[in-house]
Motif scaffolding. Structure first.
Motif, PDB file in Angstrom:
ATOM      1  N   LEU A   7      -7.262  12.213  13.733  1.00 25.41           N
ATOM      2  CA  LEU A   7      -8.025  11.000  14.066  1.00 25.41           C
ATOM      3  C   LEU A   7      -8.500  10.232  12.834  1.00 25.41           C
ATOM      4  CD1 LEU A   7     -10.339  12.452  16.878  1.00 25.41           C
ATOM      5  CD2 LEU A   7      -8.068  11.413  17.129  1.00 25.41           C
ATOM      6  N   GLY A   8      -8.612   8.928  13.040  1.00 24.49           N
ATOM      7  CA  GLY A   8      -9.132   8.065  11.977  1.00 24.49           C
ATOM      8  C   GLY A   8     -10.639   7.898  12.073  1.00 24.49           C
ATOM      9  N   SER A   9     -11.347   8.955  12.512  1.00 24.83           N
ATOM     10  CA  SER A   9     -12.809   8.840  12.656  1.00 24.83           C
ATOM     11  C   SER A   9     -13.525   9.087  11.329  1.00 24.83           C
ATOM     12  CB  SER A   9     -13.323   9.804  13.736  1.00 24.83           C
ATOM     13  OG  SER A   9     -12.709  11.056  13.619  1.00 24.83           O
ATOM     14  N   LYS A  10     -12.746   9.229  10.256  1.00 23.21           N
ATOM     15  CA  LYS A  10     -13.330   9.406   8.922  1.00 23.21           C
ATOM     16  C   LYS A  10     -12.431   8.666   7.944  1.00 23.21           C
ATOM     17  CE  LYS A  10     -14.123  13.170   5.692  1.00 23.21           C
ATOM     18  NZ  LYS A  10     -14.048  14.608   5.504  1.00 23.21           N
ATOM     19  N   LYS A  11     -13.049   7.965   7.003  1.00 19.89           N
ATOM     20  CA  LYS A  11     -12.259   7.226   6.020  1.00 19.89           C
ATOM     21  C   LYS A  11     -11.746   8.199   4.956  1.00 19.89           C
ATOM     22  CE  LYS A  11     -12.509   2.945   3.449  1.00 19.89           C
ATOM     23  NZ  LYS A  11     -13.317   1.896   2.898  1.00 19.89           N
ATOM     24  N   ARG A  12     -10.468   8.035   4.602  1.00 25.70           N
ATOM     25  CA  ARG A  12      -9.888   8.949   3.611  1.00 25.70           C
ATOM     26  C   ARG A  12      -9.109   8.168   2.563  1.00 25.70           C
ATOM     27  NH1 ARG A  12      -9.430  11.270   8.824  1.00 25.70           N
ATOM     28  NH2 ARG A  12     -10.206  13.396   8.882  1.00 25.70           N
ATOM     29  N   LYS A  13      -8.763   8.850   1.480  1.00 23.42           N
ATOM     30  CA  LYS A  13      -7.923   8.213   0.464  1.00 23.42           C
ATOM     31  C   LYS A  13      -6.454   8.396   0.879  1.00 23.42           C
ATOM     32  CE  LYS A  13      -6.838   8.105  -4.403  1.00 23.42           C
ATOM     33  NZ  LYS A  13      -6.541   8.932  -5.551  1.00 23.42           N
ATOM     34  N   LEU A  14      -5.758   7.288   1.063  1.00 20.04           N
ATOM     35  CA  LEU A  14      -4.425   7.334   1.665  1.00 20.04           C
ATOM     36  C   LEU A  14      -3.300   7.100   0.656  1.00 20.04           C
ATOM     37  CD1 LEU A  14      -5.221   5.180   4.849  1.00 20.04           C
ATOM     38  CD2 LEU A  14      -5.501   7.638   4.524  1.00 20.04           C
ATOM     39  N   HIS A  15      -3.626   7.161  -0.622  1.00 24.17           N
ATOM     40  CA  HIS A  15      -2.595   6.880  -1.624  1.00 24.17           C
ATOM     41  C   HIS A  15      -2.825   7.749  -2.858  1.00 24.17           C
ATOM     42  CE1 HIS A  15      -6.047   4.741  -3.226  1.00 24.17           C
ATOM     43  NE2 HIS A  15      -5.448   4.821  -4.411  1.00 24.17           N
ATOM     44  N   GLY A  16      -1.888   7.692  -3.772  1.00 25.47           N
ATOM     45  CA  GLY A  16      -2.026   8.383  -5.057  1.00 25.47           C
ATOM     46  C   GLY A  16      -0.972   7.824  -5.986  1.00 25.47           C
ATOM     47  N   ASN A  17      -0.779   8.494  -7.099  1.00 27.55           N
ATOM     48  CA  ASN A  17       0.268   8.098  -8.020  1.00 27.55           C
ATOM     49  C   ASN A  17       1.614   8.075  -7.315  1.00 27.55           C
ATOM     50  OD1 ASN A  17       0.504   7.364 -10.628  1.00 27.55           O
ATOM     51  ND2 ASN A  17      -0.224   9.334 -11.431  1.00 27.55           N
ATOM     52  N   ARG A  18       2.241   6.945  -7.187  1.00 27.58           N
ATOM     53  CA  ARG A  18       3.580   6.769  -6.624  1.00 27.58           C
ATOM     54  C   ARG A  18       3.706   7.113  -5.136  1.00 27.58           C
ATOM     55  NH1 ARG A  18       7.723   5.842 -10.319  1.00 27.58           N
ATOM     56  NH2 ARG A  18       7.169   6.204 -12.494  1.00 27.58           N
ATOM     57  N   PHE A  19       2.609   7.237  -4.389  1.00 32.30           N
ATOM     58  CA  PHE A  19       2.792   7.468  -2.947  1.00 32.30           C
ATOM     59  C   PHE A  19       1.746   6.775  -2.074  1.00 32.30           C
ATOM     60  CE2 PHE A  19      -0.198  10.998  -3.764  1.00 32.30           C
ATOM     61  CZ  PHE A  19      -1.032  10.926  -2.655  1.00 32.30           C
ATOM     62  N   MET A  20       2.154   6.524  -0.826  1.00 34.18           N
ATOM     63  CA  MET A  20       1.237   6.036   0.215  1.00 34.18           C
ATOM     64  C   MET A  20       1.495   6.848   1.486  1.00 34.18           C
ATOM     65  SD  MET A  20       1.620   1.907  -0.325  1.00 34.18           S
ATOM     66  CE  MET A  20       3.292   1.974  -0.940  1.00 34.18           C
TER      67      MET A  20
END
Ligand SMILES: Cc1cc2nc3c(=O)[nH]c(=O)nc-3n(C[C@H](O)[C@H](O)[C@H](O)COP(=O)(O)OP(=O)(O)OC[C@H]3O[C@@H](n4cnc5c(N)ncnc54)[C@H](O)[C@@H]3O)c2cc1C
Length: 411
Positions: free
Chosen positions: A279-292
């Motif tokens: 679930l998207g009931s919490k905000k998260r970091k969705l990316h990093g070096n060279r990825f999404m």
């Protein structure tokens, strides 16, 4: 093999990202461990978001989906409260006089996902690799080096779009996002034929029955007299109460006075299968070096409705757009891809926040009961709920305690 963009997972999220890239003239490799057509455990409900997004990528894809015979057009949703009072809410007011442009569908995932993969196959810009299970990820200076277990397929990519679903090991091991039972739903799904009393305009049904709270049972009508039937419950509730979802569904169908009657002549087609809903009931970091991360791999399912396909498509399109921007800027850094998160949460964030609040309301059955009782008699409230499907501002109202206070006491 070398590519600028490699997409892992050719479900709705991955296929959509590839189509968006292709439309912008960017070549990519799209890899899936399965060979299509393949099944995916789901409620099979497609909201208006799906068609809207596909039309944005290419109106012709939208037309081909509208014309497809494997789906049932659905015109609304029926909520049934614990006190059994039901409320029918059409997606569009006055739809009965104009059924020319349905926006909601119910459609088996084996068919819908294959439809998208067929769209992928039309595009020469996309190299589709089926039956390849990506198992190794190595971030080097020159890009991501990925391969299957046996190293039979090796791909080097400037950018990875990770769209490999709810059980993504990349999400867990590389992005560091762990499953938290209070932000995760356990769901099961079955196909039945011959259930009676389905809505003539294929309204999808959500029944919040007393014995299931805070979970619910759904019945989504498909073509050919079939229906997708399933149960969903927040994982921490299922664990704490030691609920066996499959047994709960079978007991409800066999013993609940209303369901028993409706399922009297119904037959189960195939097995009852389960899968997780991040679930998207919490905000998260969705990316990093060279990825999404995209779709379920990014934990973007709506916490109230359980809808994940639309959000997978929206995040996929944004990821493709950010990949194009990164290629132009020749910048694949963590910092550059911050824009991806900003855009995802700008577009989907308000809705996810609203739904998180609405999800919590299910804890108060009396409020739900009262609302349904009033709604079943009150045309204005029904209309308001109808508009809620299109307008986030209205959902905002619904998530504020004052709204109910006024409704209950200012009659
Ligand atoms: C019980 C249940 C009911 C649901 N009901 C609804 C509903 O009615 N409506 C709705 O909108 N949403 C619903 N959802 C959510 C919906 O199913 C997901 O949100 C949606 O499938 C997300 O799409 P995706 O492309 O992100 O991931 P997926 O559809 O899971 O696709 C991921 C793809 O990645 C591939 N893959 C996985 N690992 C690898 C690997 N290592 N290498 C290569 N390929 C890999 C898989 O084979 C798969 O094809 C439901 C979910 C569940 C579990």
């Amino acid at each position: 093999m070398e590519t600028k963009v490699c997409i892992i997972g050719a479900g709705p999220g991955g296929a959509t990202a590839a189509l968006q890239l292709a439309n912008s003239g960017i070549e990519c490799i799209l890899v899936d461990k399965a060979t299509f057509p393949r099944d995916k455990v789901c409620g099979d409900g497609l909201s208006g978001k799906v068609l809207t997004l596909l039309e944005r990528i290419d109106p012709e894809i939208g037309k081909r989906l509208q014309a497809a015979l494997f789906k049932a057009d659905s015109w609304g949703v029926k909520f049934v409260a614990p006190n059994r009072i039901g409320m029918d809410i059409p997606y569009k007011l006055g739809y009965q006089t104009d059924k020319s442009n349905p926006r909601g569908f119910v459609c088996k995932r084996i068919d819908f996902d294959n439809f998208l993969v067929e769209e992928v196959k039309r595009r020469k810009e996309i190299t589709l690799l089926e039956g390849v299970n990506i198992d190794k990820y190595m971030l080097e200076k020159d890009g991501y080096h990925i391969s299957d277990k046996e190293n039979k397929i090796k791909i080097k990519a400037d950018i990875l779009i990770v769209a490999n679903g709810a059980h993504s090991s990349f999400t867990k091991d590389v992005a560091g996002i762990k499953m938290e039972p209070q932000h995760y739903v356990a769901g099961i799904r079955a196909y039945y034929k011959g259930i009676t009393d389905l809505h003539p305009d294929n309204f999808i049904e959500l029944h919040f029955l007393k014995n299931m709270l805070p979970g619910y049972i759904w019945i989504f009508p498909l073509p050919n007299g079939e229906a997708n039937v399933g149960v969903g419950m927040l994982s921490n509730n299922a664990r704490n109460k030691k609920v066996n979802l499959k047994q709960l569904m079978l007991d409800t169908i066999a013993n609940d006075p209303v369901m028993k009657e409706r399922f009297k002549d119904a037959t189960l087609a195939g097995s009852i299968d389960g899968y997780g809903l991040p679930l998207g009931s919490k905000k998260r970091k969705l990316h990093g070096n060279r990825f999404m991360l995209v779709g379920d791999a990014a934990f973007l399912i709506d916490p109230f409705t359980g809808e994940g396909i639309g959000n997978a498509l929206y995040s996929a399109r944004i990821a493709a757009q950010q990949a194009i921007a990164a290629i132009e800027a020749n910048d694949f850094s963590d910092t550059f891809f911050e824009k991806y998160d900003n855009e995802v949460y700008r577009i989907l964030g308000p809705e996810l926040q609203m739904s998180t609040k609405l999800q919590k309301l299910i804890k108060y059955p009396w409020l739900f009961n009262t609302l349904m009782k009033m709604g079943s008699r009150n045309q204005q409230l029904k209309e308001l709920m109808s508009c809620m499907f299109h307008e986030v501002d209205l959902r905002k109202k619904l998530s504020q305690p004052m709204f109910y206070f006024k409704l209950l006491f200012n009659r």
